[in-house]
Design a protein around this motif. Structure first.
Motif, PDB file in Angstrom:
ATOM      1  N   SER A 171      -4.219  -0.156  -5.510  1.00 14.31           N
ATOM      2  CA  SER A 171      -4.181   0.722  -6.671  1.00 14.31           C
ATOM      3  C   SER A 171      -5.150   1.880  -6.422  1.00 14.31           C
ATOM      4  O   SER A 171      -5.268   2.364  -5.295  1.00 14.31           O
ATOM      5  N   SER A 172      -5.851   2.295  -7.446  1.00 13.15           N
ATOM      6  CA  SER A 172      -6.812   3.394  -7.336  1.00 13.15           C
ATOM      7  C   SER A 172      -7.708   3.371  -8.556  1.00 13.15           C
ATOM      8  O   SER A 172      -7.304   2.902  -9.629  1.00 13.15           O
ATOM      9  N   GLU A 173      -8.918   3.899  -8.409  1.00 14.89           N
ATOM     10  CA  GLU A 173      -9.780   4.020  -9.577  1.00 14.89           C
ATOM     11  C   GLU A 173      -9.164   4.952 -10.613  1.00 14.89           C
ATOM     12  O   GLU A 173      -9.491   4.886 -11.791  1.00 14.89           O
ATOM     13  N   SER A 174      -8.235   5.793 -10.167  1.00 16.37           N
ATOM     14  CA  SER A 174      -7.572   6.710 -11.093  1.00 16.37           C
ATOM     15  C   SER A 174      -6.730   5.969 -12.120  1.00 16.37           C
ATOM     16  O   SER A 174      -6.353   6.523 -13.145  1.00 16.37           O
ATOM     17  N   THR A 198      -4.015  12.851   0.639  1.00  6.90           N
ATOM     18  CA  THR A 198      -5.006  13.550  -0.186  1.00  6.90           C
ATOM     19  C   THR A 198      -5.143  15.013   0.245  1.00  6.90           C
ATOM     20  O   THR A 198      -5.364  15.897  -0.591  1.00  6.90           O
ATOM     21  N   HIS A 211      -9.092  -0.777  -5.573  1.00 14.40           N
ATOM     22  CA  HIS A 211      -9.296   0.636  -5.238  1.00 14.40           C
ATOM     23  C   HIS A 211      -9.938   0.629  -3.858  1.00 14.40           C
ATOM     24  O   HIS A 211     -11.096   0.227  -3.710  1.00 14.40           O
ATOM     25  N   PHE A 231     -11.804   6.483  -1.672  1.00 10.16           N
ATOM     26  CA  PHE A 231     -11.275   7.840  -1.547  1.00 10.16           C
ATOM     27  C   PHE A 231     -11.185   8.140  -0.057  1.00 10.16           C
ATOM     28  O   PHE A 231     -12.179   8.076   0.661  1.00 10.16           O
ATOM     29  N   LYS A 262      -0.621   4.086 -11.487  1.00  9.23           N
ATOM     30  CA  LYS A 262      -1.620   3.147 -10.999  1.00  9.23           C
ATOM     31  C   LYS A 262      -2.085   2.234 -12.134  1.00  9.23           C
ATOM     32  O   LYS A 262      -2.352   1.041 -11.915  1.00  9.23           O
ATOM     33  N   SER A 281       4.916   3.223  -6.969  1.00  7.09           N
ATOM     34  CA  SER A 281       3.641   2.550  -7.230  1.00  7.09           C
ATOM     35  C   SER A 281       3.753   1.299  -8.084  1.00  7.09           C
ATOM     36  O   SER A 281       3.071   0.305  -7.814  1.00  7.09           O
ATOM     37  N   THR A 295       0.809  -1.218   0.000  1.00  3.71           N
ATOM     38  CA  THR A 295       0.000   0.000   0.000  1.00  3.71           C
ATOM     39  C   THR A 295       0.841   1.267   0.000  1.00  3.71           C
ATOM     40  O   THR A 295       0.310   2.379   0.029  1.00  3.71           O
ATOM     41  N   HIS A 324      -1.802   8.915 -11.984  1.00  5.05           N
ATOM     42  CA  HIS A 324      -2.801   8.062 -12.623  1.00  5.05           C
ATOM     43  C   HIS A 324      -2.135   6.949 -13.435  1.00  5.05           C
ATOM     44  O   HIS A 324      -2.517   5.780 -13.344  1.00  5.05           O
TER      45      HIS A 324
END
Length: 269
Positions: free
Chosen positions: A144-147, A202, A193, A196, A168, A117, A92, A165
């Motif tokens: 990861s991330s939705e980005s 952030t 993901h 948020f 990721k 990452s 993470t 982005h």
């Protein structure tokens, strides 16, 4: 009894995961830190693996070496009751520096984001595998991330944040490829993901102004959802990309995927 390794456990989601896992008497939790010692204020049961910097070459070998010094072994050692591998490994560790087209991309920041990452994870997993620390049935969770979803990118969000982005997206591919390599060994790889989150990361990039409207949750809430997701993981979902908390905090979900989306939600690449 489960043995769990959290890569990047000193703050945010990693710290919450380490705390929650360590709150169970049956778990032994190892957490990595870049410092010589672990931070104060977290569960005292956490075993800290010091001097692990995922942005540095050789991180995989360094991790295995440090684990060996802490008594984590990849095979049976006669006369010793030692850990012989991990049931769960969560990577993470992350880094986020904002970019926009007006001010232009930032070379050093991009290198650090990609390295953290998406470059370090295969080195870490490869080293753990060679050291026989990922036995059959182990679960690897790549945060990861939705980005990182190209499909979810939309005019509504706009451009910028190139390396965050794209790194990721690269991590998503790394996870898919690792899942193919490790499937025959019975090791599950899940790309997620986590949601948020209301974190210093952030906030540090100015995204705290979107916390309320974007449905941001605390790291503890995200960690609880992720632990529940990991408990149910099996080989049928290896190599897939999911949002355990569903679409609730993905601002482009409905405009790109439609309404009445499920929770958990399998994300498009």
């Amino acid at each position: 009894m489960s043995h769990i390794l959290i890569i990047g456990a000193t703050r945010g989601l990693g710290a919450s995961l380490a705390n929650l896992y360590a709150s169970s008497p049956s778990n032994t939790v190892y957490g990595t830190t870049r410092s010589p010692s672990g931070p104060k204020g977290l569960n005292e049961k956490i075993v800290w693996v010091p001097n692990i910097d995922v942005s540095q070459e050789g991180v995989g070998a360094s991790l295995v070496n440090q684990l060996g010094q802490l008594g984590v072994a990849g095979g049976m050692i006669e006369g010793k009751d030692e850990v012989r591998g991990f049931d769960i490994v969560v990577i993470t560790a992350g880094y986020f520096a904002t970019e926009d087209f007006t001010n232009g991309p930032k070379w050093a920041e991009q290198v650090k984001m990609y390295t953290t990452s998406s470059i370090s994870p295969p080195f870490i997993i490869h080293s753990l595998t060679r050291a026989k620390l990922l036995p059959k049935g182990s679960k690897i969770v790549l945060v990861s991330s939705e980005s990182g979803s190209i499909t979810l990118r939309h005019d509504k969000e706009g451009g910028g944040n190139y390396a965050h982005h794209a790194s990721k997206t690269a991590l998503n591919m790394v996870g898919k490829l690792l899942s193919l390599d490790l499937k025959e060994h019975g090791v599950v790889v899940s790309i997620v993901h986590p949601g948020f989150m209301r974190t210093e990361m952030t906030k540090g990039v100015g995204f705290d102004k979107y916390w309320d409207d974007g449905g941001a949750v605390t790291p503890d809430e995200a960690a609880k959802s992720l632990i529940e997701w990991t408990e149910k993981l099996d080989i049928s979902k290896t190599g897939e990309y999911w949002a355990p908390r569903g679409p609730r905090d993905i601002g482009t979900a409905e405009v790109t995927l439609g309404k009445n989306l499920s929770t958990p939600l399998q994300l498009p690449w």
